[in-house]
Scaffold this motif. Structure first.
Motif, PDB file in Angstrom:
ATOM      1  N   ALA A  11      -1.681   4.144  -0.269  1.00  0.00           N
ATOM      2  CA  ALA A  11      -0.618   3.385  -0.392  1.00  0.00           C
ATOM      3  C   ALA A  11      -0.938   2.461  -1.598  1.00  0.00           C
ATOM      4  N   GLY A  12      -2.147   1.800  -1.876  1.00  0.00           N
ATOM      5  CA  GLY A  12      -2.342   1.136  -2.793  1.00  0.00           C
ATOM      6  C   GLY A  12      -2.355   1.782  -4.197  1.00  0.00           C
ATOM      7  N   PHE A  13      -2.787   2.940  -4.259  1.00  0.00           N
ATOM      8  CA  PHE A  13      -2.956   3.647  -5.660  1.00  0.00           C
ATOM      9  C   PHE A  13      -1.508   4.411  -6.136  1.00  0.00           C
ATOM     10  N   LEU A  14      -0.653   4.841  -4.857  1.00  0.00           N
ATOM     11  CA  LEU A  14       0.483   5.472  -5.352  1.00  0.00           C
ATOM     12  C   LEU A  14       1.628   4.550  -5.433  1.00  0.00           C
ATOM     13  N   MET A  69       5.707   0.552   8.232  1.00  0.00           N
ATOM     14  CA  MET A  69       5.361   1.068   9.405  1.00  0.00           C
ATOM     15  C   MET A  69       4.404   0.066   9.873  1.00  0.00           C
ATOM     16  N   CYS A  70       3.410  -0.192   9.226  1.00  0.00           N
ATOM     17  CA  CYS A  70       2.279  -1.219   9.621  1.00  0.00           C
ATOM     18  C   CYS A  70       2.959  -2.385  10.421  1.00  0.00           C
ATOM     19  N   ASP A  71       3.879  -2.899   9.570  1.00  0.00           N
ATOM     20  CA  ASP A  71       4.340  -3.992  10.128  1.00  0.00           C
ATOM     21  C   ASP A  71       4.942  -3.828  11.576  1.00  0.00           C
ATOM     22  N   VAL A  72       5.742  -2.822  11.602  1.00  0.00           N
ATOM     23  CA  VAL A  72       6.427  -2.574  13.027  1.00  0.00           C
ATOM     24  C   VAL A  72       5.229  -2.422  14.327  1.00  0.00           C
ATOM     25  N   MET A  73       4.224  -1.444  13.499  1.00  0.00           N
ATOM     26  CA  MET A  73       3.305  -1.233  14.760  1.00  0.00           C
ATOM     27  C   MET A  73       2.396  -2.450  15.058  1.00  0.00           C
ATOM     28  N   LEU A  74       2.202  -3.376  13.785  1.00  0.00           N
ATOM     29  CA  LEU A  74       1.439  -4.826  14.401  1.00  0.00           C
ATOM     30  C   LEU A  74       2.265  -5.583  15.309  1.00  0.00           C
ATOM     31  N   SER A  75       3.518  -5.328  15.123  1.00  0.00           N
ATOM     32  CA  SER A  75       4.202  -6.250  15.933  1.00  0.00           C
ATOM     33  C   SER A  75       4.274  -5.858  17.544  1.00  0.00           C
ATOM     34  N   PHE A  76       3.907  -4.698  17.829  1.00  0.00           N
ATOM     35  CA  PHE A  76       3.895  -4.231  18.987  1.00  0.00           C
ATOM     36  C   PHE A  76       2.518  -4.239  19.581  1.00  0.00           C
ATOM     37  N   PRO A  77       2.447  -4.665  20.837  1.00  0.00           N
ATOM     38  CA  PRO A  77       1.062  -4.857  21.134  1.00  0.00           C
ATOM     39  C   PRO A  77       0.446  -3.717  21.458  1.00  0.00           C
ATOM     40  N   VAL A 130      -3.880   2.648  17.409  1.00  0.00           N
ATOM     41  CA  VAL A 130      -3.300   1.298  17.118  1.00  0.00           C
ATOM     42  C   VAL A 130      -4.237   0.671  16.080  1.00  0.00           C
ATOM     43  N   GLY A 131      -5.552   1.282  15.931  1.00  0.00           N
ATOM     44  CA  GLY A 131      -6.326   0.566  15.179  1.00  0.00           C
ATOM     45  C   GLY A 131      -6.505   0.638  13.821  1.00  0.00           C
ATOM     46  N   TRP A 132      -5.858   1.474  13.299  1.00  0.00           N
ATOM     47  CA  TRP A 132      -5.947   2.081  11.811  1.00  0.00           C
ATOM     48  C   TRP A 132      -5.171   1.107  10.808  1.00  0.00           C
ATOM     49  N   VAL A 133      -4.180   0.232  11.581  1.00  0.00           N
ATOM     50  CA  VAL A 133      -3.195  -0.389  10.684  1.00  0.00           C
ATOM     51  C   VAL A 133      -4.006  -1.486  10.026  1.00  0.00           C
ATOM     52  N   GLN A 134      -5.007  -2.234  10.592  1.00  0.00           N
ATOM     53  CA  GLN A 134      -5.718  -3.352  10.029  1.00  0.00           C
ATOM     54  C   GLN A 134      -6.638  -2.856   8.908  1.00  0.00           C
ATOM     55  N   TYR A 135      -7.125  -1.581   8.960  1.00  0.00           N
ATOM     56  CA  TYR A 135      -7.860  -1.064   7.923  1.00  0.00           C
ATOM     57  C   TYR A 135      -7.021  -0.804   6.603  1.00  0.00           C
ATOM     58  N   ALA A 136      -5.676  -0.161   7.063  1.00  0.00           N
ATOM     59  CA  ALA A 136      -4.923   0.317   5.966  1.00  0.00           C
ATOM     60  C   ALA A 136      -4.524  -0.764   5.142  1.00  0.00           C
ATOM     61  N   ARG A 137      -4.135  -2.002   5.823  1.00  0.00           N
ATOM     62  CA  ARG A 137      -3.708  -3.261   5.323  1.00  0.00           C
ATOM     63  C   ARG A 137      -4.938  -3.693   4.194  1.00  0.00           C
ATOM     64  N   THR A 138      -5.972  -3.775   4.800  1.00  0.00           N
ATOM     65  CA  THR A 138      -7.357  -4.501   4.062  1.00  0.00           C
ATOM     66  C   THR A 138      -7.339  -3.879   2.745  1.00  0.00           C
ATOM     67  N   VAL A 139      -7.533  -2.393   2.916  1.00  0.00           N
ATOM     68  CA  VAL A 139      -7.922  -1.587   1.905  1.00  0.00           C
ATOM     69  C   VAL A 139      -6.691  -1.226   0.930  1.00  0.00           C
ATOM     70  N   ARG A 140      -5.359  -1.447   1.286  1.00  0.00           N
ATOM     71  CA  ARG A 140      -4.469  -1.656   0.453  1.00  0.00           C
ATOM     72  C   ARG A 140      -4.281  -2.458  -0.501  1.00  0.00           C
ATOM     73  N   GLY A 141      -4.623  -3.889   0.276  1.00  0.00           N
ATOM     74  CA  GLY A 141      -4.748  -4.903  -0.592  1.00  0.00           C
ATOM     75  C   GLY A 141      -5.853  -5.028  -1.617  1.00  0.00           C
ATOM     76  N   LEU A 160     -15.809  -2.345   1.322  1.00  0.00           N
ATOM     77  CA  LEU A 160     -17.055  -2.013   2.438  1.00  0.00           C
ATOM     78  C   LEU A 160     -17.184  -3.126   3.350  1.00  0.00           C
ATOM     79  N   GLY A 161     -17.158  -4.321   2.627  1.00  0.00           N
ATOM     80  CA  GLY A 161     -17.676  -5.445   3.586  1.00  0.00           C
ATOM     81  C   GLY A 161     -16.649  -5.877   4.495  1.00  0.00           C
ATOM     82  N   PRO A 162     -15.334  -6.195   4.201  1.00  0.00           N
ATOM     83  CA  PRO A 162     -14.348  -6.446   5.125  1.00  0.00           C
ATOM     84  C   PRO A 162     -14.202  -5.283   6.208  1.00  0.00           C
ATOM     85  N   VAL A 163     -14.357  -4.037   5.681  1.00  0.00           N
ATOM     86  CA  VAL A 163     -14.081  -2.947   6.642  1.00  0.00           C
ATOM     87  C   VAL A 163     -15.046  -2.943   7.640  1.00  0.00           C
ATOM     88  N   LEU A 164     -16.517  -3.230   7.249  1.00  0.00           N
ATOM     89  CA  LEU A 164     -17.646  -3.158   8.105  1.00  0.00           C
ATOM     90  C   LEU A 164     -17.309  -4.362   9.255  1.00  0.00           C
TER      91      LEU A 164
END
Lengths: 323, 331, 326
Positions: free
Chosen positions: A137-140, A151-159, A194-205, A239-243
């Motif tokens: 996402a970040g690169f393309l 997608m991330c937003d929607v997924m994050l708003s659902f528990p 349900v867990g991948w969203v956080q990583y995607a966001r951080t890495v994209r940033g 790597l830091g935040p992902v860890l």
């Protein structure tokens, strides 16, 4: 590894080959993260507890005093014994037995094993999927990026629990006779989804930040492949935040798995995780046999708490602003 | 009597590797209504000096020795509540970034009125009237309407005017301005500096203007202190320091500014760079880079000696090689 | 601002559409309604008739359209497990869940925010360290375990509170409320506390983190430099700036409450939608699952909209146009 003697430690000139334990300790002590760990009693305690739990869990077949799943060794006469410090208890079963005569301590370890395996597997999956998505996402950029973020937003708003339940439920309906690997596969997939969203966001940033830096632009202009840029420049920075995220996610994954198992859509009773054990034990709460459910619960909390503490400490240690 | 007296101020930052001395024994004073410039490179300790004066040093930094006197009253050892009353009422502060200095959720008027009401015993209507006058004085047009506006509705230069108004709201006698124009466009900088000068003169407030821009100093200040590695290298009237500098560092700084009338191939530079706080050389801190260094510079740290119209911390002006106990600042 | 509302409404509609699509897929591809109704050995003729009756032989778009129009009216067919209409079942259970979620939300907010503020202001002190460790415990404890422990202590051993059911409820039209009877409150205590604890710790940590961030900003530094009292700085400035993002995030958390209610209702046998959903999942009762999904999505979308509007109302940066200024 080698370190030149510097002004602060002129006597410790360590040569190119061979580093002693003492010099390694000094290196850790000198680094900010290492120092932060060594001087934090909670971090050390948490690490010890986590290590013990993980050790028992992974090596359960060798560490546990009994094998609770060896049906031949079970005697119903041993059923529902209270923990050893009660008068009716026995030293053979330090934490008591359940309704089928299984030793609670051993079921604990086996159960923890299942919980940990599921937790770690789902986090691994989440990390791989999430980091790749984030990099893409970040690169393309462009519409790929927008779609992903929506997608991330929607997924994050659902528990998370709801989504995991849904996937587990659908899996059940689609494969009603699934046992063993398939059931666990569905479980792991539902938790990781349900867990991948956080990583995607951080890495994209981070990718976006790095992408706009001049040296990356220079690399692109000179024709360096984007994959290489991502690997060499972006990855080390995230790597830091992902860890930190991963550590906390492991605890979350374990709890989610326990919840799903407790609700009946997780690990089956044939290979029970801690959640399943708690569920089974819940039925005996009112008849006073509290140990069948409380000890698995305590183990669950111990693992989750120690991992969370470690994650908290790690986040503070890696955060440059708090140093 | 001087308005502000700083005597032998030492500011330290303890950390696990030791203690860092960010400000190493500086002394100066500011007369009422005077504009003192504090100039130096990044890391020389200028902002920390300002922070210690208003009592807002971030922990673990602390004033480990020295005294700060305001109008004959010692303020560096006041309890928090007492110091709070001094802040705003007797010493005002202006910071670098007007974008982040104002709370985005409150209107400009509310922030002004709140400040006035905290320190001055006036009614709400009176405070509001004063706020509007302040905005007018700082050059904001249509003050009666704009007093209700939020910070994001002002441009950068206007915001800094609001910040100046806020700093002056409780009518302090001293303003500590920490790089007030660094974050602004060059064209706006001149306006803001002029505004600061006129409004402070008008209200009789002294200013401690911290900056790294010599041009601003030259235009605005009465006196200037040049800081280097946490110490004062030279202090004196602004024209004297600029045109007849006595300390080699100051001379070097002035030489760095290119002159349109000169014909030069290379820009003048001072070799080396300012030492890090944990590696300050013994003796005079400038000795590794000084062109006129000699034996004594490596051994003892010089006090401020009178050197013509200014005072310089340099052994060249020690008067006959002996160490005179002249330190001292004109009161 | 109008454009903003319209845009958000359009997004909401899209989300609902997607959710409806997912629900429709569930109906189509998961489980076979015909064999559920007719049993295993039905003749081909019977199967075809049944499919006709259920409209399963139409094109997929027509089926989807039917589904949508039915769903919009709240009509999801019949529960496979219980045979009664899905809409009736949900209407019966909805008040229980809502009251539980609301009580837990009030509890979590009214305790979580002050605790978070305290932990931020008194950072580094012993009591705040204790609070933070306890909050970590709260995050590490799964909700169901909290429920079990509470039942063990307060219901089994001390016998202070009942451990299942809703107690006495009063009927107001189609709504049943437990708020009007003492027994209703009595039964509410343990479940609401269980549900609230996790949210409470989350809110507390969030408030503390936000407040610490705010206390580091330049405008707080400037406020202190102007000599404002601690009370004005902490509660007038810092708190307000903290609460704006906290409020919006908490609003979104409320949605999470409704989902976590599933667990709490299971532990306490609380007759709400969550329990219904779990039973549906175990039984593969697709109509109920689909209906629950759509309802939850609707609630979420509404909550998101309200939160967005709230943000608008509170943050002046979004409200007012940016004029020039010179």
């Amino acid at each position: 590894m080698f370190a030149r003697g510097n002004a602060a430690y002129p006597k410790d000139s360590i040569q190119l080959t061979g580093f002693t334990v003492k010099s390694l300790y000094k290196k850790i002590y000198d680094s900010d993260v290492g120092y932060s760990f060594i001087t934090s009693p909670t971090a050390i305690l948490a690490a010890v507890i986590a290590f013990v739990c993980i050790f028992c869990a992974l090596f359960a077949p060798w560490v546990a005093p009994h094998n609770p799943f060896d049906l031949a060794s079970l005697e119903l006469g041993n059923a529902r014994l209270p923990p050893a410090w009660y008068p009716e208890g026995s030293g053979r079963f330090p934490l008591g037995t359940d309704d089928q005569g299984r030793d609670i301590l051993s079921t604990l370890m086996y159960g923890a094993r299942i919980s940990l395996v599921v937790g770690l597997a789902s986090v691994c999956l989440s990390v791989i999927f999430g980091v790749s998505m984030g990099l893409l996402a970040g690169f393309l950029g462009g519409w790929v990026d927008s779609l992903l973020m929506r997608m991330c937003d929607v997924m994050l708003s659902f528990p998370a629990i709801l989504i995991a339940l849904l996937i587990a439920g659908v899996g059940r309906a689609l494969f009603p006779n699934a046992h063993g690997a398939l059931a666990f596969g569905v479980l792991i997939v539902s938790i990781s989804l349900v867990g991948w969203v956080q990583y995607a966001r951080t890495v994209r940033g981070s990718t976006l930040v790095e992408r706009n830096k001049e040296y990356v632009q220079a690399a692109r202009v000179t024709g360096v492949a984007p994959l290489r840029i991502m690997r060499r420049h972006v990855l080390p920075n995230v790597l830091g935040p992902v860890l930190v995220l991963s550590t906390i996610q492991v605890a979350t994954a374990i709890i989610t798995e326990a919840t799903l198992s407790f609700l009946g859509v997780g690990a089956p009773p044939t290979s029970p995780s801690l959640g399943t054990l708690i569920r089974i034990g819940n039925d005996y709460l009112f008849s006073g046999e509290w140990w069948i459910t409380i000890f698995p619960g305590a183990m669950l909390v111990l693992i989750a708490l120690s991992v969370n503490l470690l994650g908290d400490w790690l986040r503070d240690a890696l955060n440059p602003r708090l140093r | 009597m001087s308005l502000l007296d700083v005597k032998n101020l030492v500011v330290e930052f303890p950390n696990r590797h030791g203690v860092l001395r960010a400000i190493d024994d500086i002394s100066f004073s500011i007369a009422p209504g005077e504009i003192l410039g504090v100039v130096g490179e990044s890391g020389a300790g200028k902002s920390l000096t300002g922070a210690s004066i208003i009592g807002l040093l971030e922990p673990p930094g602390r004033v480990s020795s020295g005294e700060i006197w305001l109008e004959g009253q010692r303020i560096d050892n006041l309890p928090y509540e007492e110091m709070r009353k001094v802040r705003g009422r007797r010493i005002g502060a202006i910071f670098q970034d007007p974008l982040t200095s104002l709370n985005p959720l409150y209107s400009v008027g509310r922030q002004l009125i709140e400040t006035i009401l905290t320190h001055l015993p006036v009614s709400h209507q009176e405070a509001r009237k004063r706020a509007i006058d302040l905005l007018k004085d700082t050059g904001i047009s249509a003050a009666e309407q704009r007093i209700e506006h939020y910070p994001h509705q002002f441009s950068g230069g206007m915001r800094q005017r609001v910040v100046i108004a806020l700093a002056l709201a409780a009518e302090p006698q001293l303003i500590v301005a920490d790089e007030p124009t660094t974050a602004l466009d060059v064209s706006i900088q001149a306006q803001i500096i002029t505004l600061l000068k006129t409004i402070c003169k008008k209200r009789g407030a002294a200013v401690m203007l911290i900056t790294h821009d010599m041009g601003v100093i030259a235009e605005t200040c009465d006196r200037v202190a040049v800081m280097y590695a946490g110490r004062i290298a030279e202090i004196g009237p602004v024209n004297a320091v600029i045109n007849h500098s006595a300390h080699p560092y100051t001379t070097g700084l002035m030489g760095c500014i290119p002159d349109m009338s000169e014909d030069r191939e290379r820009l003048h530079q001072i070799n080396g760079s300012m030492p890090r706080l944990n590696a300050i050389p013994a003796g005079c801190a400038f000795n590794p880079r000084c062109e006129r260094v000699f034996e004594r510079c490596y051994q003892e740290r010089p006090d401020l000696f009178p050197a013509g119209p200014t005072e310089a911390a340099c052994w060249l002006h020690a008067g006959g090689g002996s160490k005179n106990e002249v330190g001292g600042v004109a009161a | 601002m109008l454009a903003f509302i319209i845009r958000r409404l359009a997004q909401a509609v899209i989300v609902m559409f997607c959710v409806a699509l997912v629900a429709f897929m569930l109906f189509q591809y998961v489980g076979d309604p015909v064999s559920q109704v007719l049993g295993q050995d039905a003749t081909a003729e019977q199967i075809r008739e049944a499919r006709d009756a259920l409209g399963l032989n139409n094109s997929i778009f027509v089926q989807f359209w039917h589904f949508l129009s039915n769903a919009a009216q709240g009509e999801f067919g019949f529960s496979l497990r219980q045979g009664s209409k899905v809409s009736t079942l949900i209407a019966e259970r909805f008040p229980a869940t809502l009251e539980l979620a609301l009580s837990a939300a009030v509890l979590a907010l009214s305790l979580g925010i002050p605790m978070g503020v305290y932990a931020a202001l008194k950072r580094g002190s012993f009591s705040s360290q204790v609070l933070m460790t306890v909050s970590l415990l709260g995050v590490s404890l799964p909700t169901f375990l909290i429920g079990i422990v509470l039942i063990l202590i307060f219901a089994v051993n001390l016998n202070w509170f009942p451990s299942f059911g809703r107690g006495e409820v009063t009927r107001l039209g189609w709504w049943t409320t437990g708020f009007l009877t003492a027994k209703g409150w009595h039964h509410l205590v343990l479940p609401a506390t269980t549900l609230a604890i996790f949210q409470l710790t989350l809110i507390m940590r969030l408030v503390r983190a936000e407040m610490l961030e705010v206390l580091r900003t330049d405008y707080i530094k400037f406020a202190r430099a102007r000599g404002l009292t601690n009370r004005a700085v902490h509660f007038g400035h810092a708190l307000k700036n903290t609460l704006v993002p906290v409020m919006t995030i908490s609003g979104l958390q409320i949605g999470g409450l409704i989902a976590f209610a599933i667990i709490t209702e299971t532990v306490f046998q609380w007759p709400g939608m969550g329990l219904l959903f779990i039973q549906a999942v175990s039984f593969a009762d697709i109509p109920v699952m689909a209906a629950y999904l759509c309802l939850i999505a609707l609630i979420f979308v509404i909550i998101n909209l309200i939160v967005d509007l709230l943000y608008f109302a509170v943050d002046p940066r979004l409200r007012v146009e940016k004029p020039g200024g010179h």
